[in-house]
Design an enzyme around this catalytic site. Structure first.
Site, PDB file in Angstrom:
ATOM      1  N   SER A  52      -2.427   2.920 -16.256  1.00  0.00           N
ATOM      2  CA  SER A  52      -1.401   3.327 -14.989  1.00  0.00           C
ATOM      3  C   SER A  52      -0.203   4.118 -15.550  1.00  0.00           C
ATOM      4  O   SER A  52       0.631   4.351 -14.950  1.00  0.00           O
ATOM      5  CB  SER A  52      -0.940   1.968 -14.525  1.00  0.00           C
ATOM      6  OG  SER A  52      -2.361   1.211 -14.075  1.00  0.00           O
ATOM      7  N   GLY A 230      -4.135   2.196 -11.565  1.00  0.00           N
ATOM      8  CA  GLY A 230      -4.225   3.465 -12.040  1.00  0.00           C
ATOM      9  C   GLY A 230      -2.831   4.173 -11.847  1.00  0.00           C
ATOM     10  O   GLY A 230      -1.897   3.638 -11.175  1.00  0.00           O
ATOM     11  N   GLY A 232      -0.060   7.580 -11.159  1.00  0.00           N
ATOM     12  CA  GLY A 232      -0.097   8.582 -10.041  1.00  0.00           C
ATOM     13  C   GLY A 232       0.091   8.179  -8.636  1.00  0.00           C
ATOM     14  O   GLY A 232       0.079   7.034  -8.328  1.00  0.00           O
ATOM     15  N   CYS A 258      -2.833  -3.212  -7.614  1.00  0.00           N
ATOM     16  CA  CYS A 258      -2.061  -2.091  -8.012  1.00  0.00           C
ATOM     17  C   CYS A 258      -2.212  -0.607  -7.081  1.00  0.00           C
ATOM     18  O   CYS A 258      -2.136  -0.772  -6.074  1.00  0.00           O
ATOM     19  CB  CYS A 258      -1.942  -2.221  -9.412  1.00  0.00           C
ATOM     20  SG  CYS A 258      -0.220  -1.164  -9.918  1.00  0.00           S
ATOM     21  N   LEU A 259      -2.832   0.103  -8.119  1.00  0.00           N
ATOM     22  CA  LEU A 259      -3.381   1.344  -7.025  1.00  0.00           C
ATOM     23  C   LEU A 259      -4.170   0.995  -6.131  1.00  0.00           C
ATOM     24  O   LEU A 259      -4.408   1.696  -5.038  1.00  0.00           O
ATOM     25  CB  LEU A 259      -3.691   2.529  -8.285  1.00  0.00           C
ATOM     26  CG  LEU A 259      -3.870   3.799  -7.567  1.00  0.00           C
ATOM     27  CD1 LEU A 259      -2.630   4.534  -7.034  1.00  0.00           C
ATOM     28  CD2 LEU A 259      -4.476   4.752  -8.733  1.00  0.00           C
ATOM     29  N   GLN A 262      -2.710  -0.436  -2.980  1.00  0.00           N
ATOM     30  CA  GLN A 262      -2.162   1.028  -2.134  1.00  0.00           C
ATOM     31  C   GLN A 262      -3.280   1.889  -1.455  1.00  0.00           C
ATOM     32  O   GLN A 262      -3.231   2.089  -0.403  1.00  0.00           O
ATOM     33  CB  GLN A 262      -1.502   1.988  -3.204  1.00  0.00           C
ATOM     34  CG  GLN A 262      -0.076   1.216  -3.969  1.00  0.00           C
ATOM     35  CD  GLN A 262       0.390   1.974  -5.019  1.00  0.00           C
ATOM     36  OE1 GLN A 262      -0.139   3.039  -5.315  1.00  0.00           O
ATOM     37  NE2 GLN A 262       1.162   1.443  -6.004  1.00  0.00           N
ATOM     38  N   ASN A 300       3.391  -2.942 -13.069  1.00  0.00           N
ATOM     39  CA  ASN A 300       3.588  -1.492 -13.415  1.00  0.00           C
ATOM     40  C   ASN A 300       3.358  -0.936 -12.266  1.00  0.00           C
ATOM     41  O   ASN A 300       1.934  -0.371 -12.164  1.00  0.00           O
ATOM     42  CB  ASN A 300       2.769  -1.434 -14.592  1.00  0.00           C
ATOM     43  CG  ASN A 300       2.595   0.193 -15.092  1.00  0.00           C
ATOM     44  OD1 ASN A 300       3.330   0.915 -14.702  1.00  0.00           O
ATOM     45  ND2 ASN A 300       1.553   0.491 -15.593  1.00  0.00           N
ATOM     46  N   GLY A 302       4.923   2.692  -9.432  1.00  0.00           N
ATOM     47  CA  GLY A 302       6.075   3.460  -9.136  1.00  0.00           C
ATOM     48  C   GLY A 302       6.054   3.771  -7.802  1.00  0.00           C
ATOM     49  O   GLY A 302       6.884   4.516  -6.906  1.00  0.00           O
ATOM     50  N   PHE A 303       4.979   3.246  -7.071  1.00  0.00           N
ATOM     51  CA  PHE A 303       4.697   3.333  -5.453  1.00  0.00           C
ATOM     52  C   PHE A 303       4.604   2.193  -4.957  1.00  0.00           C
ATOM     53  O   PHE A 303       4.322   1.042  -5.561  1.00  0.00           O
ATOM     54  CB  PHE A 303       3.420   4.368  -5.223  1.00  0.00           C
ATOM     55  CG  PHE A 303       3.691   5.850  -5.852  1.00  0.00           C
ATOM     56  CD1 PHE A 303       4.113   6.701  -4.756  1.00  0.00           C
ATOM     57  CD2 PHE A 303       3.497   6.259  -6.962  1.00  0.00           C
ATOM     58  CE1 PHE A 303       4.195   8.212  -5.214  1.00  0.00           C
ATOM     59  CE2 PHE A 303       3.656   7.382  -7.362  1.00  0.00           C
ATOM     60  CZ  PHE A 303       4.059   8.301  -6.475  1.00  0.00           C
ATOM     61  N   HIS A 344      -0.215  -7.343 -11.542  1.00  0.00           N
ATOM     62  CA  HIS A 344      -1.271  -7.388 -12.341  1.00  0.00           C
ATOM     63  C   HIS A 344      -1.742  -8.831 -12.628  1.00  0.00           C
ATOM     64  O   HIS A 344      -1.130  -9.637 -13.670  1.00  0.00           O
ATOM     65  CB  HIS A 344      -1.075  -6.593 -13.661  1.00  0.00           C
ATOM     66  CG  HIS A 344      -1.128  -5.233 -13.503  1.00  0.00           C
ATOM     67  ND1 HIS A 344      -2.096  -4.368 -13.869  1.00  0.00           N
ATOM     68  CD2 HIS A 344      -0.093  -4.226 -13.143  1.00  0.00           C
ATOM     69  CE1 HIS A 344      -1.915  -3.182 -13.250  1.00  0.00           C
ATOM     70  NE2 HIS A 344      -0.566  -3.076 -12.901  1.00  0.00           N
ATOM     71  N   GLU A 346      -4.323  -9.975 -14.221  1.00  0.00           N
ATOM     72  CA  GLU A 346      -4.755 -10.050 -15.468  1.00  0.00           C
ATOM     73  C   GLU A 346      -3.893 -10.135 -16.852  1.00  0.00           C
ATOM     74  O   GLU A 346      -4.349 -10.284 -17.811  1.00  0.00           O
ATOM     75  CB  GLU A 346      -5.903  -8.911 -15.620  1.00  0.00           C
ATOM     76  CG  GLU A 346      -5.357  -7.449 -16.055  1.00  0.00           C
ATOM     77  CD  GLU A 346      -4.462  -6.995 -14.871  1.00  0.00           C
ATOM     78  OE1 GLU A 346      -3.927  -5.944 -15.176  1.00  0.00           O
ATOM     79  OE2 GLU A 346      -4.404  -7.321 -13.911  1.00  0.00           O
TER      80      GLU A 346
END
Length: 370
Positions: A52, A230, A232, A258-259, A262, A300, A302-303, A344, A346
């Site tokens: 990530s 992940g 980006g 996380c990603l 989203q 972790n 940023g979006f 997260h 985990e």
């Protein structure tokens, strides 16, 4: 002594601000990326190898980095994923009995450039106030204008698709092939500890590349599906978004982290946005709206997903909130076997308050397979 041979180095931010430090080791190097900070007191090796963080210059707020060395058991992927390390005090010696090598050796083998002796408190305060931005770390301290020109050409994280840079190239398996449950995981930057948490719950996982279709994943006949974390911007991940739509429409068990969280939101038409400086650390407070309990979590990202759109969506229920800024930290899809979280569970590094979410995923699978 090694500290006598270190080279002067700088951090040049996209807004023109410069911070000074010294190279870790006697290296001449330059590295670009989005500068961000992690507030964790431990877990630096897991952070550096977390997919990530691909393409980011990591500032560690803990004053001492490297003091407990490195070990193969604490990597979250095969290679270091950050583009550079910025710290206050870098320890060239290690004091943990179980360490297999020094952090300097670990970073050298990954060809990662690191700088220390930086006023990280001032740097973090600047990022906190002005937002995450592109930056360059370099020992080319007499070429400021040249570095500025190169920095202008580095793409911004917003709109940047990075899952293809970290995803597996070929499918692979993890866990016991005789396990009672099969889960198909779409790798858009998966961490190893996610796979470990699933495997120890009697799950056999097949991990698929980021561009795999739902039909190909379904051909393995899994009992459930997982969308990984992940790096980006999630919006360019059109294939992953379509996969999420297909799984949700088929009402198959689906869990996203996380990603992946989203991506599930985007599959339901909820937009995402780039945060001012994101959440990166191992002590972020979350409220579980369903149970009313609080959780301390590892984060972790940023979006984030749009809170107003999620709250107004007739098919979406918000299950978790971040207590620091009230951003959406978890959702579930009404009438479907699908849920996701922005953090997260985990850990690795971090607390284990949220590991129950893996049990919840297993229970969701058993509801339709038993």
């Amino acid at each position: 002594m090694k500290y006598q041979t270190r080279r002067p180095a700088i951090i040049l931010l996209a807004d023109g601000t410069i911070f000074h430090g010294k190279s870790v080791g006697n290296k001449e190097a330059t590295s670009f990326g989005e500068v961000c900070f992690n507030t964790g007191m431990t877990g630096y090796q897991e952070i550096f190898t977390d997919p990530s963080y691909f393409g980011q210059l990591m500032v560690t707020t803990n004053a001492h980095i490297g003091n407990y060395g490195a070990t193969n058991d604490e990597t979250e992927s095969d290679t270091v994923k950050i583009s550079g390390l910025i710290c206050r005090n870098f320890s060239y010696t290690m004091s943990r009995k179980d360490a297999e090598e020094s952090l300097e050796s670990f970073l050298d083998s990954s060809n990662l450039f690191a700088i220390s002796d930086v006023d990280t408190r001032a740097l973090v305060a600047h990022i906190r106030d002005n937002g995450a931005m592109n930056a360059v770390i370099s020992t080319d301290v007499d070429n400021i204008q040249g570095l500025k020109e190169k920095l202008k050409k580095i793409p911004n994280m917003a709109g940047l698709e990075l899952a293809s840079k970290v995803s597996t190239k070929e499918p692979y398996f993890f866990g016991d092939e005789n396990a009672s449950i099969k889960v198909a995981a779409l790798d858009i930057g998966i961490k190893r500890n996610i796979l470990r948490n699933l495997a120890k719950r009697d799950v056999y996982i097949k991990v698929f590349p980021y561009d795999t279709s739902y039909e190909e994943m379904k051909s393995w006949n899994p009992d459930g599906y997982f969308l990984s974390n992940g790096p980006g911007d999630p919006e360019p991940l059109t294939n992953a978004i379509q996969v999420a739509k297909d799984i949700i429409n088929a009402d198959e068990p689906l869990f996203g982290i996380c990603l992946g969280h989203q991506v599930i939101a985007l599959a339901k038409g909820i937009s995402t946005y780039k945060m001012h400086n994101g959440h990166r650390g191992i002590n972020h407070p979350i409220k579980n709206v369903v149970t009313g309990k609080g959780e301390i979590t590892s984060q972790n990202h940023g979006f984030a997903i749009n809170k107003e759109e999620a709250a107004a969506h007739p098919d979406v229920e918000i299950t978790h909130y971040h207590l620091n800024d009230d951003t959406v930290a978890g959702i579930k899809i009404k009438g479907k076997n699908c849920f996701s979280v922005q953090y997260h569970p985990e850990a690795s590094p971090g607390p284990n308050d949220a590991t129950y979410l893996f049990d919840q995923f297993i229970e969701n699978i058993k509801k339709v397979t038993v």
